[in-house]
Design a protein around this motif. Structure first.
Motif, PDB file in Angstrom:
ATOM      1  N   UNK A  31       0.861  -1.163  -0.068  1.00 41.85           N
ATOM      2  CA  UNK A  31      -0.038   0.095   0.052  1.00 41.85           C
ATOM      3  C   UNK A  31       0.886   1.381  -0.080  1.00 41.85           C
ATOM      4  N   UNK A  32       2.056   1.309   0.890  1.00 45.29           N
ATOM      5  CA  UNK A  32       2.694   2.416   0.860  1.00 45.29           C
ATOM      6  C   UNK A  32       3.580   2.709  -0.686  1.00 45.29           C
ATOM      7  N   UNK A  33       3.869   1.391  -1.269  1.00 42.70           N
ATOM      8  CA  UNK A  33       4.484   1.568  -2.735  1.00 42.70           C
ATOM      9  C   UNK A  33       3.580   2.041  -3.714  1.00 42.70           C
ATOM     10  N   UNK A  34       2.300   2.042  -3.477  1.00 47.16           N
ATOM     11  CA  UNK A  34       1.247   2.365  -4.304  1.00 47.16           C
ATOM     12  C   UNK A  34       1.206   4.048  -4.041  1.00 47.16           C
ATOM     13  N   UNK A  35       1.171   4.300  -2.838  1.00 45.07           N
ATOM     14  CA  UNK A  35       0.843   5.808  -2.575  1.00 45.07           C
ATOM     15  C   UNK A  35       2.024   6.569  -2.969  1.00 45.07           C
ATOM     16  N   UNK A  36       3.274   5.836  -3.095  1.00 44.77           N
ATOM     17  CA  UNK A  36       4.581   6.532  -3.603  1.00 44.77           C
ATOM     18  C   UNK A  36       4.479   6.597  -5.228  1.00 44.77           C
ATOM     19  N   UNK A  43       3.797  12.969   2.285  1.00 50.56           N
ATOM     20  CA  UNK A  43       4.362  12.216   3.410  1.00 50.56           C
ATOM     21  C   UNK A  43       3.457  11.495   3.994  1.00 50.56           C
ATOM     22  N   UNK A  44       4.216  10.793   4.892  1.00 52.17           N
ATOM     23  CA  UNK A  44       3.569   9.601   5.726  1.00 52.17           C
ATOM     24  C   UNK A  44       3.751   9.636   7.170  1.00 52.17           C
ATOM     25  N   UNK A  45       2.691   9.469   7.747  1.00 53.40           N
ATOM     26  CA  UNK A  45       2.713   9.377   9.274  1.00 53.40           C
ATOM     27  C   UNK A  45       2.214   8.118   9.776  1.00 53.40           C
ATOM     28  N   UNK A  46       2.674   7.524  10.935  1.00 53.74           N
ATOM     29  CA  UNK A  46       2.250   6.358  11.510  1.00 53.74           C
ATOM     30  C   UNK A  46       1.706   6.530  12.783  1.00 53.74           C
ATOM     31  N   UNK A  47       0.618   6.034  13.273  1.00 58.66           N
ATOM     32  CA  UNK A  47      -0.108   6.190  14.521  1.00 58.66           C
ATOM     33  C   UNK A  47       0.252   4.697  15.137  1.00 58.66           C
ATOM     34  N   UNK A  60      13.236  -1.543   8.746  1.00 57.16           N
ATOM     35  CA  UNK A  60      13.393  -1.063   7.231  1.00 57.16           C
ATOM     36  C   UNK A  60      12.401  -0.426   6.699  1.00 57.16           C
ATOM     37  N   UNK A  61      10.901  -0.731   6.815  1.00 58.15           N
ATOM     38  CA  UNK A  61       9.842  -0.044   6.371  1.00 58.15           C
ATOM     39  C   UNK A  61       9.909   1.626   6.721  1.00 58.15           C
ATOM     40  N   UNK A  62      10.337   1.737   7.913  1.00 63.77           N
ATOM     41  CA  UNK A  62      10.258   3.155   8.582  1.00 63.77           C
ATOM     42  C   UNK A  62      11.362   3.994   7.716  1.00 63.77           C
ATOM     43  N   UNK A  63      12.476   3.124   7.611  1.00 64.01           N
ATOM     44  CA  UNK A  63      13.471   3.913   6.794  1.00 64.01           C
ATOM     45  C   UNK A  63      13.127   4.283   5.486  1.00 64.01           C
ATOM     46  N   UNK A  64      12.634   3.315   4.693  1.00 60.32           N
ATOM     47  CA  UNK A  64      12.168   3.700   3.352  1.00 60.32           C
ATOM     48  C   UNK A  64      11.089   4.925   3.334  1.00 60.32           C
ATOM     49  N   UNK A  65      10.045   4.897   4.335  1.00 58.68           N
ATOM     50  CA  UNK A  65       9.181   6.070   4.309  1.00 58.68           C
ATOM     51  C   UNK A  65       9.737   7.216   4.732  1.00 58.68           C
TER      52      UNK A  65
END
Length: 101
Positions: A31-36, A43-47, A60-65
């Motif tokens: 889903x993140x890759x689709x957003x990109x 930008x991305x925010x994580x709750x 690693x996902x946090x690094x990518x985003x």
């Protein structure tokens, strides 16, 4: 792990519930890759208010985003992390993370 995604002011906000581990990474990463690739997210925010543990795959996902956010002039915002999750992120020395409480 489960998550919900919503968009507010060009930000994709992912609310994650449960342990954020490699076993559940593919769905959220897709889903993140689709957003990109869509190019509509600034930008991305994580709750993480309902996250009790994250592993190296989640890091690693946090690094990518975080790199994506940085390229758009934003920190990686993590909302309401539990102390144990914050310690894991801090130990990974993710300097681009900003916590929101």
């Amino acid at each position: 792990m489960q998550y919900e995604r919503r968009v507010e002011n060009n930000a994709a906000i992912y609310s994650v519930h449960g342990d954020f581990t490699i076993f559940f990474l593919n769905n959220i990463k897709g889903d993140i890759e689709k957003d990109v690739s869509a190019g509509k997210i600034s930008y991305f925010v994580f709750d993480f208010s309902d996250v009790h543990y994250i592993d190296s795959a989640a890091i690693s996902l946090l690094i990518m985003t975080g790199k994506y956010n940085d390229s758009h002039g934003h920190k990686l915002y993590i909302r309401l992390p539990k102390d144990v999750v914050k310690r894991i992120i801090d130990n990974a020395e993710l300097t681009f993370v900003e916590y929101q409480y």
